[in-house]
Design a protein around this motif. Structure first.
Motif, PDB file in Angstrom:
ATOM      1  N   ILE A  72       0.840  -1.197   0.000  1.00  0.00           N
ATOM      2  CA  ILE A  72       0.000   0.000   0.000  1.00  0.00           C
ATOM      3  C   ILE A  72       0.873   1.244   0.000  1.00  0.00           C
ATOM      4  O   ILE A  72       0.640   2.182  -0.774  1.00  0.00           O
ATOM      5  N   ALA A  73       1.895   1.260   0.859  1.00  0.00           N
ATOM      6  CA  ALA A  73       2.814   2.403   0.899  1.00  0.00           C
ATOM      7  C   ALA A  73       3.493   2.592  -0.453  1.00  0.00           C
ATOM      8  O   ALA A  73       3.587   3.714  -0.966  1.00  0.00           O
ATOM      9  N   PHE A  74       3.941   1.510  -1.042  1.00  0.00           N
ATOM     10  CA  PHE A  74       4.606   1.553  -2.348  1.00  0.00           C
ATOM     11  C   PHE A  74       3.671   2.111  -3.420  1.00  0.00           C
ATOM     12  O   PHE A  74       4.039   3.012  -4.181  1.00  0.00           O
ATOM     13  N   VAL A  75       2.455   1.620  -3.467  1.00  0.00           N
ATOM     14  CA  VAL A  75       1.488   2.056  -4.489  1.00  0.00           C
ATOM     15  C   VAL A  75       1.104   3.524  -4.276  1.00  0.00           C
ATOM     16  O   VAL A  75       1.097   4.315  -5.226  1.00  0.00           O
ATOM     17  N   LEU A  76       0.779   3.899  -3.032  1.00  0.00           N
ATOM     18  CA  LEU A  76       0.386   5.280  -2.767  1.00  0.00           C
ATOM     19  C   LEU A  76       1.507   6.260  -3.096  1.00  0.00           C
ATOM     20  O   LEU A  76       1.282   7.265  -3.785  1.00  0.00           O
ATOM     21  N   LEU A  77       2.701   5.980  -2.605  1.00  0.00           N
ATOM     22  CA  LEU A  77       3.825   6.877  -2.892  1.00  0.00           C
ATOM     23  C   LEU A  77       4.130   6.903  -4.392  1.00  0.00           C
ATOM     24  O   LEU A  77       4.429   7.961  -4.957  1.00  0.00           O
ATOM     25  N   ILE A 178      10.741   1.461   0.728  1.00  0.00           N
ATOM     26  CA  ILE A 178       9.898   0.812   1.742  1.00  0.00           C
ATOM     27  C   ILE A 178       9.567  -0.616   1.321  1.00  0.00           C
ATOM     28  O   ILE A 178       9.667  -1.558   2.114  1.00  0.00           O
ATOM     29  N   LEU A 179       9.192  -0.793   0.069  1.00  0.00           N
ATOM     30  CA  LEU A 179       8.842  -2.125  -0.432  1.00  0.00           C
ATOM     31  C   LEU A 179      10.051  -3.055  -0.390  1.00  0.00           C
ATOM     32  O   LEU A 179       9.964  -4.184   0.125  1.00  0.00           O
ATOM     33  N   LEU A 180      11.179  -2.614  -0.891  1.00  0.00           N
ATOM     34  CA  LEU A 180      12.366  -3.463  -0.949  1.00  0.00           C
ATOM     35  C   LEU A 180      12.887  -3.814   0.446  1.00  0.00           C
ATOM     36  O   LEU A 180      13.340  -4.929   0.679  1.00  0.00           O
ATOM     37  N   LEU A 183      10.552  -6.492   1.895  1.00  0.00           N
ATOM     38  CA  LEU A 183      10.772  -7.791   1.237  1.00  0.00           C
ATOM     39  C   LEU A 183      12.177  -8.335   1.501  1.00  0.00           C
ATOM     40  O   LEU A 183      12.558  -9.347   0.954  1.00  0.00           O
ATOM     41  N   ASN A 184      12.931  -7.609   2.331  1.00  0.00           N
ATOM     42  CA  ASN A 184      14.310  -7.986   2.705  1.00  0.00           C
ATOM     43  C   ASN A 184      15.245  -8.088   1.503  1.00  0.00           C
ATOM     44  O   ASN A 184      16.161  -8.899   1.493  1.00  0.00           O
ATOM     45  N   ILE A 185      15.014  -7.265   0.495  1.00  0.00           N
ATOM     46  CA  ILE A 185      15.893  -7.221  -0.666  1.00  0.00           C
ATOM     47  C   ILE A 185      17.040  -6.252  -0.408  1.00  0.00           C
ATOM     48  O   ILE A 185      18.169  -6.489  -0.830  1.00  0.00           O
ATOM     49  N   ILE A 186      16.747  -5.161   0.296  1.00  0.00           N
ATOM     50  CA  ILE A 186      17.781  -4.207   0.696  1.00  0.00           C
ATOM     51  C   ILE A 186      17.547  -3.839   2.157  1.00  0.00           C
ATOM     52  O   ILE A 186      16.480  -4.059   2.700  1.00  0.00           O
ATOM     53  N   SER A 187      18.559  -3.255   2.771  1.00  0.00           N
ATOM     54  CA  SER A 187      18.389  -2.699   4.111  1.00  0.00           C
ATOM     55  C   SER A 187      19.288  -1.488   4.242  1.00  0.00           C
ATOM     56  O   SER A 187      20.430  -1.478   3.794  1.00  0.00           O
ATOM     57  N   PHE A 188      18.717  -0.439   4.838  1.00  0.00           N
ATOM     58  CA  PHE A 188      19.470   0.790   5.056  1.00  0.00           C
ATOM     59  C   PHE A 188      19.641   1.030   6.518  1.00  0.00           C
ATOM     60  O   PHE A 188      18.872   0.765   7.329  1.00  0.00           O
TER      61      PHE A 188
END
Length: 188
Positions: A72-77, A178-180, A183-188
């Motif tokens: 939802i965050a990904f789509v809205l943004l 936020i999406l990545l 999904l544990n694809i990246i981390s900052f």
């Protein structure tokens, strides 16, 4: 959400207000700091209030859609950012005057802060500490809007579309981050 991420979102959200503030400054024959502060106050207050409203709406549904909140965050943004980019590439000119009446400023402030309502919903899903977040967004928008009025008065509309484009790109990238991360694809 880190302070840096919040700052990036605040800047991205404020780009619509900045662009309209540039137009307001452009319409002023001589820069009026009083009018500039009024414009900045309207935009800052509305940009701060709308995510707060969105947050309280989002909290109502948080438990039932927590499994997909990152989507939802990904789509809205993404949608908000894409719309800002589309508007920045549009050849259609916005009509503005230097009026700072309640009616004209309220309409502009609501129009430029609708996307902040959706961000507030996203904040509910991300469990953001809302009062400092909306305060930060409001103050950032106030400052950038005041700068926008001055820039518009001095330089004209040269930077309006660039500001909207950059704001849209920032929001799309934050949604992707936020999406990545979720999904544990990246981390900052």
């Amino acid at each position: 959400m880190s302070l840096t991420e919040l700052f990036v979102i605040a800047v991205g959200l404020s780009m619509d207000a900045f662009a309209v503030a540039v137009c307001k400054g452009l319409s002023m024959r001589k820069m009026s700091w009083k009018k500039g502060v009024i414009v900045a106050l309207y935009f800052g207050i509305f940009q701060g209030a709308m995510p707060l409203i969105g947050y309280f709406l989002g909290v109502q549904f948080q438990g039932s859609i927590q499994a997909v909140d990152h989507w939802i965050a990904f789509v809205l943004l993404g949608l908000i950012g894409a719309n800002m980019i589309r508007e920045s590439l549009s050849k259609e000119e916005e009509k503005t005057d230097d009026s700072v009446s309640f009616k004209s400023m309220s309409v502009l402030a609501v129009a430029t802060s609708i996307d902040a309502l959706a961000i507030g919903v996203t904040f509910a899903f991300l469990q953001v500490d809302i009062i400092p977040a909306v305060s930060f967004i409001g103050v950032t928008t106030f400052v950038l809007s005041l700068i926008g009025v001055k820039i518009g008065n001095v330089f004209g509309s040269r930077y309006k579309s660039k500001a909207e484009f950059i704001g849209g790109l920032i929001l799309i990238l934050m949604g992707l981050k936020i999406l990545l991360e979720h999904l544990n694809i990246i981390s900052f």
